[in-house]
Design a protein around this motif. Structure first.
Motif, mmCIF file in Angstrom:
data_model
loop_
_atom_site.group_PDB
_atom_site.id
_atom_site.type_symbol
_atom_site.label_atom_id
_atom_site.label_comp_id
_atom_site.label_asym_id
_atom_site.label_seq_id
_atom_site.Cartn_x
_atom_site.Cartn_y
_atom_site.Cartn_z
ATOM 1 N N LYS A 45 0.847 -1.196 0.000
ATOM 2 C CA LYS A 45 0.000 0.000 0.000
ATOM 3 C C LYS A 45 0.881 1.244 0.000
ATOM 4 O O LYS A 45 1.888 1.310 0.706
ATOM 5 C CB LYS A 45 -0.880 -0.020 1.247
ATOM 6 C CG LYS A 45 -1.835 1.129 1.360
ATOM 7 C CD LYS A 45 -2.692 0.975 2.606
ATOM 8 C CE LYS A 45 -3.655 2.107 2.779
ATOM 9 N NZ LYS A 45 -4.506 1.935 3.955
ATOM 10 N N ILE A 46 0.484 2.218 -0.787
ATOM 11 C CA ILE A 46 1.147 3.518 -0.769
ATOM 12 C C ILE A 46 0.341 4.406 0.162
ATOM 13 O O ILE A 46 -0.836 4.696 -0.089
ATOM 14 C CB ILE A 46 1.214 4.141 -2.180
ATOM 15 C CG1 ILE A 46 2.079 3.280 -3.082
ATOM 16 C CG2 ILE A 46 1.750 5.571 -2.107
ATOM 17 C CD1 ILE A 46 2.109 3.750 -4.523
ATOM 18 N N ASN B 230 -11.706 -11.067 -0.529
ATOM 19 C CA ASN B 230 -10.960 -12.013 -1.366
ATOM 20 C C ASN B 230 -9.465 -11.754 -1.364
ATOM 21 O O ASN B 230 -8.690 -12.634 -1.714
ATOM 22 C CB ASN B 230 -11.447 -11.943 -2.819
ATOM 23 C CG ASN B 230 -12.843 -12.485 -2.979
ATOM 24 O OD1 ASN B 230 -13.292 -13.314 -2.212
ATOM 25 N ND2 ASN B 230 -13.546 -11.990 -3.975
ATOM 26 N N ILE B 231 -9.053 -10.553 -1.009
ATOM 27 C CA ILE B 231 -7.647 -10.179 -1.063
ATOM 28 C C ILE B 231 -6.915 -10.787 0.137
ATOM 29 O O ILE B 231 -7.298 -10.584 1.278
ATOM 30 C CB ILE B 231 -7.471 -8.642 -1.054
ATOM 31 C CG1 ILE B 231 -8.246 -7.996 -2.200
ATOM 32 C CG2 ILE B 231 -5.998 -8.260 -1.087
ATOM 33 C CD1 ILE B 231 -7.718 -8.285 -3.566
ATOM 34 N N GLU B 232 -5.856 -11.521 -0.157
ATOM 35 C CA GLU B 232 -5.050 -12.108 0.910
ATOM 36 C C GLU B 232 -4.005 -11.099 1.350
ATOM 37 O O GLU B 232 -3.443 -10.379 0.527
ATOM 38 C CB GLU B 232 -4.394 -13.394 0.399
ATOM 39 C CG GLU B 232 -5.431 -14.444 0.053
ATOM 40 C CD GLU B 232 -4.946 -15.433 -0.989
ATOM 41 O OE1 GLU B 232 -3.934 -15.156 -1.648
ATOM 42 O OE2 GLU B 232 -5.589 -16.466 -1.125
ATOM 43 N N LYS B 233 -3.753 -11.032 2.664
ATOM 44 C CA LYS B 233 -2.826 -10.048 3.225
ATOM 45 C C LYS B 233 -1.841 -10.738 4.151
ATOM 46 O O LYS B 233 -2.139 -11.767 4.746
ATOM 47 C CB LYS B 233 -3.585 -9.000 4.029
ATOM 48 C CG LYS B 233 -4.622 -8.256 3.257
ATOM 49 C CD LYS B 233 -5.455 -7.377 4.173
ATOM 50 C CE LYS B 233 -6.679 -6.913 3.455
ATOM 51 N NZ LYS B 233 -7.619 -6.260 4.332
ATOM 52 N N TYR B 234 -0.669 -10.116 4.270
ATOM 53 C CA TYR B 234 0.354 -10.601 5.191
ATOM 54 C C TYR B 234 1.086 -9.382 5.721
ATOM 55 O O TYR B 234 1.443 -8.490 4.952
ATOM 56 C CB TYR B 234 1.321 -11.530 4.456
ATOM 57 C CG TYR B 234 2.446 -12.031 5.306
ATOM 58 C CD1 TYR B 234 2.248 -13.019 6.256
ATOM 59 C CD2 TYR B 234 3.729 -11.511 5.158
ATOM 60 C CE1 TYR B 234 3.295 -13.480 7.037
ATOM 61 C CE2 TYR B 234 4.784 -11.969 5.935
ATOM 62 C CZ TYR B 234 4.556 -12.952 6.875
ATOM 63 O OH TYR B 234 5.588 -13.409 7.646
ATOM 64 N N LYS B 235 1.307 -9.320 7.025
ATOM 65 C CA LYS B 235 1.968 -8.170 7.622
ATOM 66 C C LYS B 235 3.246 -8.620 8.313
ATOM 67 O O LYS B 235 3.244 -9.580 9.073
ATOM 68 C CB LYS B 235 1.035 -7.482 8.628
ATOM 69 C CG LYS B 235 1.529 -6.139 9.072
ATOM 70 C CD LYS B 235 0.450 -5.407 9.866
ATOM 71 C CE LYS B 235 0.878 -3.990 10.137
ATOM 72 N NZ LYS B 235 -0.172 -3.221 10.785
ATOM 73 N N GLU B 236 4.338 -7.893 8.006
ATOM 74 C CA GLU B 236 5.622 -8.175 8.649
ATOM 75 C C GLU B 236 6.391 -6.860 8.770
ATOM 76 O O GLU B 236 6.463 -6.086 7.813
ATOM 77 C CB GLU B 236 6.431 -9.169 7.813
ATOM 78 C CG GLU B 236 7.757 -9.523 8.467
ATOM 79 C CD GLU B 236 8.527 -10.537 7.664
ATOM 80 O OE1 GLU B 236 9.268 -10.114 6.766
ATOM 81 O OE2 GLU B 236 8.362 -11.737 7.937
ATOM 82 N N LEU C 268 -2.799 -10.381 -4.775
ATOM 83 C CA LEU C 268 -4.005 -10.341 -5.587
ATOM 84 C C LEU C 268 -3.726 -10.853 -6.984
ATOM 85 O O LEU C 268 -2.575 -11.053 -7.364
ATOM 86 C CB LEU C 268 -4.588 -8.927 -5.639
ATOM 87 C CG LEU C 268 -3.668 -7.786 -5.997
ATOM 88 C CD1 LEU C 268 -4.356 -6.859 -6.976
ATOM 89 C CD2 LEU C 268 -3.378 -7.006 -4.730
ATOM 90 N N LYS C 269 -4.790 -11.079 -7.731
ATOM 91 C CA LYS C 269 -4.681 -11.494 -9.123
ATOM 92 C C LYS C 269 -4.796 -10.259 -10.000
ATOM 93 O O LYS C 269 -5.371 -9.244 -9.603
ATOM 94 C CB LYS C 269 -5.799 -12.477 -9.468
ATOM 95 C CG LYS C 269 -5.672 -13.791 -8.744
ATOM 96 C CD LYS C 269 -6.749 -14.737 -9.180
ATOM 97 C CE LYS C 269 -6.578 -16.079 -8.476
ATOM 98 N NZ LYS C 269 -7.560 -17.049 -8.928
#
Length: 94
Positions: free
Chosen positions: A14-15, A70-76, A84-85
């Motif tokens: 994300k910006i 539907n959007i898969e997210k990962y935070k690190e 996403l596709k």
């Protein structure tokens, strides 16, 4: 962390946009549209015929997409990654 997206998957961050103009606060949009930067892309969309169709989106493109369930997210390390596709991208911004 290194990601290697498969087929038509795309890794985006994300910006963060400044929601102030001078001293005036501008509210975020209500329709969950996110501006993001493409970090990695897969090799392309696997068609029923077995052919891999290359993606239109490229690394470092700035895109708009809608954040939904539907959007898969990962935070690190306080960085949120979206997986996403290409079909979930609304537009590429020049």
């Amino acid at each position: 962390m290194k990601f290697y997206p498969l087929y038509d998957k795309i890794v985006v961050t994300k910006i963060e946009e400044d929601n102030k103009i001078g001293s005036i606060f501008v509210p975020n949009n209500d329709n969950n549209i996110i501006k993001g930067k493409v970090l990695k892309i897969g090799c392309g969309k696997l068609l029923d015929s077995g052919i891999i169709k290359p993606l239109i989106v490229k690394i470092n493109d700035i895109i708009l997409f809608k954040d939904n369930y539907n959007i898969e997210k990962y935070k690190e390390n306080n960085i949120e990654y979206f997986f996403l596709k290409e079909s979930e991208i609304i537009t590429i911004i020049n």
